[in-house]
Scaffold this motif. Structure first.
Motif, mmCIF file in Angstrom:
data_model
loop_
_atom_site.group_PDB
_atom_site.id
_atom_site.type_symbol
_atom_site.label_atom_id
_atom_site.label_comp_id
_atom_site.label_asym_id
_atom_site.label_seq_id
_atom_site.Cartn_x
_atom_site.Cartn_y
_atom_site.Cartn_z
ATOM 1 N N ALA A 1 0.836 -1.204 0.000
ATOM 2 C CA ALA A 1 0.000 0.000 0.000
ATOM 3 C C ALA A 1 0.868 1.250 0.000
ATOM 4 N N ASP A 2 1.914 1.255 0.815
ATOM 5 C CA ASP A 2 2.831 2.398 0.834
ATOM 6 C C ASP A 2 3.523 2.564 -0.512
ATOM 7 N N TRP A 3 3.892 1.422 -1.136
ATOM 8 C CA TRP A 3 4.537 1.486 -2.451
ATOM 9 C C TRP A 3 3.598 2.082 -3.494
ATOM 10 N N VAL A 4 2.351 1.644 -3.498
ATOM 11 C CA VAL A 4 1.384 2.176 -4.460
ATOM 12 C C VAL A 4 1.186 3.671 -4.242
ATOM 13 N N GLU A 5 1.020 4.067 -2.987
ATOM 14 C CA GLU A 5 0.792 5.487 -2.693
ATOM 15 C C GLU A 5 1.980 6.338 -3.133
ATOM 16 N N GLY A 6 3.189 5.898 -2.789
ATOM 17 C CA GLY A 6 4.368 6.665 -3.174
ATOM 18 C C GLY A 6 4.592 6.679 -4.679
ATOM 19 N N SER A 7 4.339 5.547 -5.338
ATOM 20 C CA SER A 7 4.537 5.475 -6.786
ATOM 21 C C SER A 7 3.513 6.317 -7.525
ATOM 22 N N ARG A 8 2.285 6.315 -7.054
ATOM 23 C CA ARG A 8 1.262 7.159 -7.684
ATOM 24 C C ARG A 8 1.607 8.633 -7.540
ATOM 25 N N LEU A 9 2.136 9.018 -6.387
ATOM 26 C CA LEU A 9 2.528 10.411 -6.194
ATOM 27 C C LEU A 9 3.689 10.782 -7.114
ATOM 28 N N ALA A 10 4.678 9.903 -7.243
ATOM 29 C CA ALA A 10 5.812 10.171 -8.129
ATOM 30 C C ALA A 10 5.357 10.286 -9.576
ATOM 31 N N LEU A 11 4.447 9.399 -9.998
ATOM 32 C CA LEU A 11 3.943 9.462 -11.367
ATOM 33 C C LEU A 11 3.127 10.725 -11.583
ATOM 34 N N ALA A 12 2.333 11.126 -10.591
ATOM 35 C CA ALA A 12 1.547 12.360 -10.707
ATOM 36 C C ALA A 12 2.457 13.570 -10.879
ATOM 37 N N ARG A 13 3.545 13.608 -10.132
ATOM 38 C CA ARG A 13 4.486 14.727 -10.265
ATOM 39 C C ARG A 13 5.100 14.764 -11.658
ATOM 40 N N THR A 14 5.442 13.593 -12.185
ATOM 41 C CA THR A 14 6.024 13.531 -13.524
ATOM 42 C C THR A 14 5.015 13.981 -14.572
ATOM 43 N N LEU A 15 3.771 13.521 -14.457
ATOM 44 C CA LEU A 15 2.741 13.947 -15.407
ATOM 45 C C LEU A 15 2.506 15.453 -15.325
ATOM 46 N N ALA A 16 2.495 15.998 -14.108
ATOM 47 C CA ALA A 16 2.313 17.446 -13.965
ATOM 48 C C ALA A 16 3.440 18.201 -14.656
ATOM 49 N N ASP A 17 4.656 17.686 -14.540
ATOM 50 C CA ASP A 17 5.800 18.344 -15.177
ATOM 51 C C ASP A 17 5.717 18.275 -16.702
ATOM 52 N N VAL A 18 5.383 17.099 -17.251
ATOM 53 C CA VAL A 18 5.367 16.979 -18.710
ATOM 54 C C VAL A 18 4.172 17.708 -19.316
ATOM 55 N N LEU A 19 3.059 17.802 -18.583
ATOM 56 C CA LEU A 19 1.895 18.493 -19.122
ATOM 57 C C LEU A 19 2.151 19.983 -19.340
ATOM 58 N N ARG A 20 3.043 20.562 -18.554
ATOM 59 C CA ARG A 20 3.329 21.993 -18.706
ATOM 60 C C ARG A 20 4.665 22.237 -19.405
ATOM 61 N N SER A 21 5.189 21.220 -20.052
ATOM 62 C CA SER A 21 6.504 21.337 -20.685
ATOM 63 C C SER A 21 6.388 21.813 -22.126
ATOM 64 N N ALA A 22 7.513 22.285 -22.648
ATOM 65 C CA ALA A 22 7.569 22.683 -24.058
ATOM 66 C C ALA A 22 7.374 21.479 -24.965
ATOM 67 N N GLU A 23 7.848 20.314 -24.516
ATOM 68 C CA GLU A 23 7.664 19.101 -25.314
ATOM 69 C C GLU A 23 6.180 18.775 -25.503
ATOM 70 N N ALA A 24 5.365 19.009 -24.472
ATOM 71 C CA ALA A 24 3.930 18.750 -24.591
ATOM 72 C C ALA A 24 3.299 19.655 -25.634
ATOM 73 N N VAL A 25 3.722 20.903 -25.663
ATOM 74 C CA VAL A 25 3.198 21.834 -26.670
ATOM 75 C C VAL A 25 3.545 21.344 -28.068
ATOM 76 N N ALA A 26 4.770 20.893 -28.252
ATOM 77 C CA ALA A 26 5.196 20.406 -29.563
ATOM 78 C C ALA A 26 4.424 19.151 -29.961
ATOM 79 N N VAL A 27 4.179 18.253 -29.015
ATOM 80 C CA VAL A 27 3.446 17.017 -29.313
ATOM 81 C C VAL A 27 2.002 17.330 -29.704
#
Length: 226
Positions: free
Chosen positions: A126-152
């Motif tokens: 459960a701790d692994w899932v919670e921590g992994s979901r948070l890490a993935l959410a942070r990564t998605l938040a970063d890529v969604l506002r990135s210049a690469e996302a605009v280009a895609v």
């Protein structure tokens, strides 16, 4: 609803576009290649699969397993009650009772020990899932506002591409987003594999350990109550 759930819709839309661009080819030598080979899945599919993992059911399973321990405690208490009898039968019974008590609740290899380990493993997952979901959410938040996302988004604005060269518009940007998403998922799966290795010995079957005494004797009287 956690941060990953809130980012799921825009994140999956972006990754759908990323997957479409990657399907046409990936720049040679890009850092996403080792991750694609290891994960054997495109980032959109990988994230969709991970969205189904939630910590609450695992934590609830740990609590449910711990509640079972009380039943074993009751049985152990019954077995430890004094019995007013003596003789060969009483001796044989006492030996078997001691073996059963040892099997029920005596150390990490007993039934109770295995229950506690199972509950601990569920908590760790459960701790692994919670921590992994948070890490993935942070990564998605970063890529969604990135210049690469605009280009895609710009490269896929007219719909799914039919044929794109690996060096075409948006492909390198899609590869970069894919690398960032797959990297965090790769770390997450490394973590769960480590958990399994750590907990595996504690989750093995609890083996019955019989008494090692000789055969009971029948040449002496058995006295019940005194």
């Amino acid at each position: 609803m956690d941060p990953l759930d809130r980012l799921a819709e825009p994140g999956l839309d972006l990754l759908r576009r990323v997957d479409a661009l990657l399907a046409a080819g990936v720049p040679e030598g890009h850092r996403v290649w080792p991750l694609l080979r290891r994960m054997q899945v495109l980032p959109g599919d990988a994230v969709r699969g991970f969205l189904d993992l939630h910590p609450t059911p695992l934590a609830s399973a740990g609590h449910a397993v711990r509640r079972l321990v009380r039943g074993y405690d009751d049985v152990s208490a019954t077995l430890t009650d004094p019995v007013l009898w003596a003789g060969p039968a009483a001796t044989a019974y006492g030996q078997e009772r001691a073996a059963l008590l040892h099997h029920l609740d005596d150390g990490p290899e007993s039934l109770v020990g295995r229950l506690e380990s199972t509950a601990g493993y569920a908590d760790a997952l459960a701790d692994w899932v919670e921590g992994s979901r948070l890490a993935l959410a942070r990564t998605l938040a970063d890529v969604l506002r990135s210049a690469e996302a605009v280009a895609v988004v710009a490269a896929t604005a007219a719909g799914p591409p039919r044929r794109i060269e690996p060096v075409g518009p948006g492909v390198a940007d899609a590869a970069e987003i894919a690398a960032r998403v797959l990297a965090v998922l790769s770390v997450a799966y490394d973590g769960v594999e480590t958990l399994l290795r750590q907990w595996a010995p504690s989750l093995a079957e609890s083996t019955w350990r019989p008494t090692v005494s000789g055969r009971p004797r029948y040449d002496q009287p058995t006295r019940v109550g005194w």
